[in-house]
Structures are given as C-alpha cells and as structure tokens.
Design a protein around this motif. Sequence first.
Motif, PDB file in Angstrom:
ATOM      1  N   GLY A 192       0.788  -1.223   0.000  1.00 35.03           N
ATOM      2  CA  GLY A 192       0.000   0.000   0.000  1.00 35.03           C
ATOM      3  C   GLY A 192       0.819   1.271   0.000  1.00 35.03           C
ATOM      4  O   GLY A 192       0.276   2.365   0.187  1.00 35.03           O
ATOM      5  N   ASP A 193       2.125   1.161  -0.234  1.00 34.99           N
ATOM      6  CA  ASP A 193       3.009   2.332  -0.230  1.00 34.99           C
ATOM      7  C   ASP A 193       2.983   2.983  -1.612  1.00 34.99           C
ATOM      8  O   ASP A 193       3.479   2.426  -2.586  1.00 34.99           O
ATOM      9  N   THR A 194       2.406   4.174  -1.693  1.00 35.02           N
ATOM     10  CA  THR A 194       2.401   4.926  -2.945  1.00 35.02           C
ATOM     11  C   THR A 194       3.466   6.012  -2.966  1.00 35.02           C
ATOM     12  O   THR A 194       3.687   6.631  -3.999  1.00 35.02           O
ATOM     13  N   LEU A 195       4.115   6.249  -1.833  1.00 38.03           N
ATOM     14  CA  LEU A 195       5.141   7.288  -1.766  1.00 38.03           C
ATOM     15  C   LEU A 195       6.472   6.766  -2.302  1.00 38.03           C
ATOM     16  O   LEU A 195       7.120   7.403  -3.141  1.00 38.03           O
ATOM     17  N   ILE A 196       6.910   5.618  -1.803  1.00 37.83           N
ATOM     18  CA  ILE A 196       8.040   4.887  -2.387  1.00 37.83           C
ATOM     19  C   ILE A 196       7.508   3.488  -2.672  1.00 37.83           C
ATOM     20  O   ILE A 196       7.564   2.601  -1.806  1.00 37.83           O
ATOM     21  N   PRO A 197       6.964   3.268  -3.849  1.00 41.16           N
ATOM     22  CA  PRO A 197       6.311   1.991  -4.144  1.00 41.16           C
ATOM     23  C   PRO A 197       7.258   0.807  -4.012  1.00 41.16           C
ATOM     24  O   PRO A 197       8.484   0.942  -4.085  1.00 41.16           O
ATOM     25  N   ALA A 198       6.662  -0.359  -3.831  1.00 38.42           N
ATOM     26  CA  ALA A 198       7.450  -1.579  -3.655  1.00 38.42           C
ATOM     27  C   ALA A 198       8.445  -1.787  -4.789  1.00 38.42           C
ATOM     28  O   ALA A 198       9.568  -2.257  -4.559  1.00 38.42           O
ATOM     29  N   ASP A 199       8.070  -1.438  -6.005  1.00 35.94           N
ATOM     30  CA  ASP A 199       8.967  -1.644  -7.143  1.00 35.94           C
ATOM     31  C   ASP A 199      10.227  -0.796  -7.047  1.00 35.94           C
ATOM     32  O   ASP A 199      11.225  -1.101  -7.707  1.00 35.94           O
ATOM     33  N   ALA A 200      10.200   0.273  -6.253  1.00 32.56           N
ATOM     34  CA  ALA A 200      11.398   1.096  -6.064  1.00 32.56           C
ATOM     35  C   ALA A 200      12.283   0.561  -4.946  1.00 32.56           C
ATOM     36  O   ALA A 200      13.492   0.829  -4.924  1.00 32.56           O
ATOM     37  N   THR A 201      11.693  -0.193  -4.029  1.00 34.50           N
ATOM     38  CA  THR A 201      12.429  -0.720  -2.878  1.00 34.50           C
ATOM     39  C   THR A 201      13.004  -2.107  -3.154  1.00 34.50           C
ATOM     40  O   THR A 201      14.139  -2.416  -2.769  1.00 34.50           O
ATOM     41  N   VAL A 215       7.616  -8.348   2.186  1.00 30.23           N
ATOM     42  CA  VAL A 215       6.569  -7.445   1.712  1.00 30.23           C
ATOM     43  C   VAL A 215       5.386  -7.529   2.664  1.00 30.23           C
ATOM     44  O   VAL A 215       4.812  -8.608   2.862  1.00 30.23           O
ATOM     45  N   ILE A 216       5.023  -6.412   3.259  1.00 34.34           N
ATOM     46  CA  ILE A 216       3.889  -6.358   4.181  1.00 34.34           C
ATOM     47  C   ILE A 216       2.630  -5.994   3.396  1.00 34.34           C
ATOM     48  O   ILE A 216       2.581  -4.938   2.743  1.00 34.34           O
ATOM     49  N   GLU A 217       1.658  -6.845   3.437  1.00 36.72           N
ATOM     50  CA  GLU A 217       0.442  -6.640   2.658  1.00 36.72           C
ATOM     51  C   GLU A 217      -0.425  -5.532   3.250  1.00 36.72           C
ATOM     52  O   GLU A 217      -0.664  -5.491   4.456  1.00 36.72           O
ATOM     53  N   GLY A 218      -0.855  -4.627   2.382  1.00 41.06           N
ATOM     54  CA  GLY A 218      -1.862  -3.637   2.748  1.00 41.06           C
ATOM     55  C   GLY A 218      -1.349  -2.366   3.377  1.00 41.06           C
ATOM     56  O   GLY A 218      -1.985  -1.317   3.238  1.00 41.06           O
ATOM     57  N   ALA A 219      -0.223  -2.419   4.055  1.00 37.92           N
ATOM     58  CA  ALA A 219       0.261  -1.239   4.780  1.00 37.92           C
ATOM     59  C   ALA A 219       0.759  -0.172   3.817  1.00 37.92           C
ATOM     60  O   ALA A 219       1.223  -0.463   2.716  1.00 37.92           O
ATOM     61  N   GLY A 220       0.679   1.081   4.271  1.00 37.29           N
ATOM     62  CA  GLY A 220       1.222   2.189   3.504  1.00 37.29           C
ATOM     63  C   GLY A 220       2.684   2.420   3.821  1.00 37.29           C
ATOM     64  O   GLY A 220       3.407   1.521   4.247  1.00 37.29           O
ATOM     65  N   HIS A 221       3.135   3.658   3.635  1.00 36.50           N
ATOM     66  CA  HIS A 221       4.550   3.992   3.708  1.00 36.50           C
ATOM     67  C   HIS A 221       5.140   3.752   5.099  1.00 36.50           C
ATOM     68  O   HIS A 221       6.224   3.181   5.223  1.00 36.50           O
ATOM     69  N   LEU A 222       4.457   4.164   6.125  1.00 34.38           N
ATOM     70  CA  LEU A 222       4.972   4.017   7.489  1.00 34.38           C
ATOM     71  C   LEU A 222       4.588   2.637   8.030  1.00 34.38           C
ATOM     72  O   LEU A 222       3.710   2.488   8.875  1.00 34.38           O
TER      73      LEU A 222
END
Length: 247
Positions: A192-201, A215-222
């Motif tokens: 759920g991270d749209t600030l630094i998406p999973a594909d960037a990490t 990979v944590i499902e559903g959570a956002g950036h923090l």
Amino acid sequence: MADGLLLLHAFPLDASMWEPQVAAFKDRLPVAAPDFPGLGGGSDAPEVMTMDAAADAGIRAMDAAGIEKAVVCGLSMGGYAALAFWRNHRDRVAGLVLANTRSGADDEAGKERRKALADRLKAEGSQFLVDGPPPLLSGEASEELWGRVKGIIAKQSAAGIAGASLGMGARPDYTDDLAGIDVPVLVITSTGDTLIPADATKPMASQIPNAQLEVIEGAGHLTNIEATEEFNRLLGAHLVKCGVLAG
C-alpha cells in the motif's frame, strides 16, 4: 558497551514515530532513536540537513546509549540515513534494515520538488503540510492513526522540515555501495506504499548480497506504525539473525 538497535526516522517526522518499536525492544537490548538535526525540537535547523548529518546523529545517540555496534533500521528518509551510516561508520554496523526506501538519488525533477517544498515552508510555515500530508499511510488507515501522524508533523518547525527536504534532494546515489554490504540486511516494503512503491524498494534486495526481502500486505509507507505487529516480528527476527538479540 553492548550491541543494540538504532532507529532512524522518516520525513517529515521525528524519532517519536518509533515509539511502538522502542516499547517492544527497550527491555531486551539497548535502543537509540535520535531526532535528526532541526527535527524533534532539540536543535537549531540547518539550512540543509544532509544524510551524513543524520547518520552522525545516529553515532551520537549510540554513544550516549552505550551501543558499540547496532542493527541500523531506517525507514524512508531514515533509510537514506542508514545507507549514509553504512558508508561513513560501517565499523559500528551489525546489520541493516532498509524499510520503504530506495538507494538512488533524486532526479532533477525530484530535486526541484524538494526545493519548491522547502521554499513554501519558509514562506508559509508548515500548517499546509499538517493539513495535507504526504501519503504516509494507506487508504485504509484510520482517522486515529492519521491524527497521530499529523500530530508528529505539527511538532516540527517549518525550517527543520525544509532543511530535511533539501538534504534529501542533495543526497548521493548509494546504489554502488549495495554490492559491498557484508552484514545481514532486511529489506521491507509494502503493497500500500504509494510514496516509495514496492517496485522502487525491491531491487535493493537483489543488489545486496544475501539480503532478505519482506513485503507487508496492505500497509502504507509508514509500515512500522500501520503494521506494527508484523514490522516488530520481522525486526525481532532480524535482530536475532544479527546476533544482537537472544532468540
């Protein structure tokens, strides 16, 4: 001096974001969670708060806590600081956790956005950022959780946030350092991270020898705030793997 845990915070927050992790681990090993220069209300804000300066704040906090080597856990901006810490102070690193972050530098457009934000903060103050914060949490996050995050932002000075924004824009590309990291590394991202998406990490996990990706499902950036139980489980297991916490 003992080995322990060093927690490096995200933007535009301070070390209080780590309260769930400090509470979970402080009775089991030494924990240090510093505010970066200009943030948290503890120091005057530099014009540019570099990632090297953030890393140096980590060293001072470790020394004050009596920590010889630490698992250095950084989230977002804290991840940039963790990579600077590895570059500058690797003899003090027992392991790394790189959460919701990336190794590359900003492109020119990104640097311009950082500067524009800093200019607006200096001109208007920080209330606009409290009222309309970056997407630090997922769309499913509660109002209570958003209230907590906004409260942390509200505590920061506009000058401190501006200095951190410029410092992130000035950071170098750490990608070439990744292949030389020889301590255990945990890379955490979330769907759920749209600030630094999973594909960037995610690429860091394949660029660092023997790194572990989670990979944590559903959570956002923090992730440490929105998925505290899972984050703490992963962090605890990594502390054991690094030999700083008994299994």
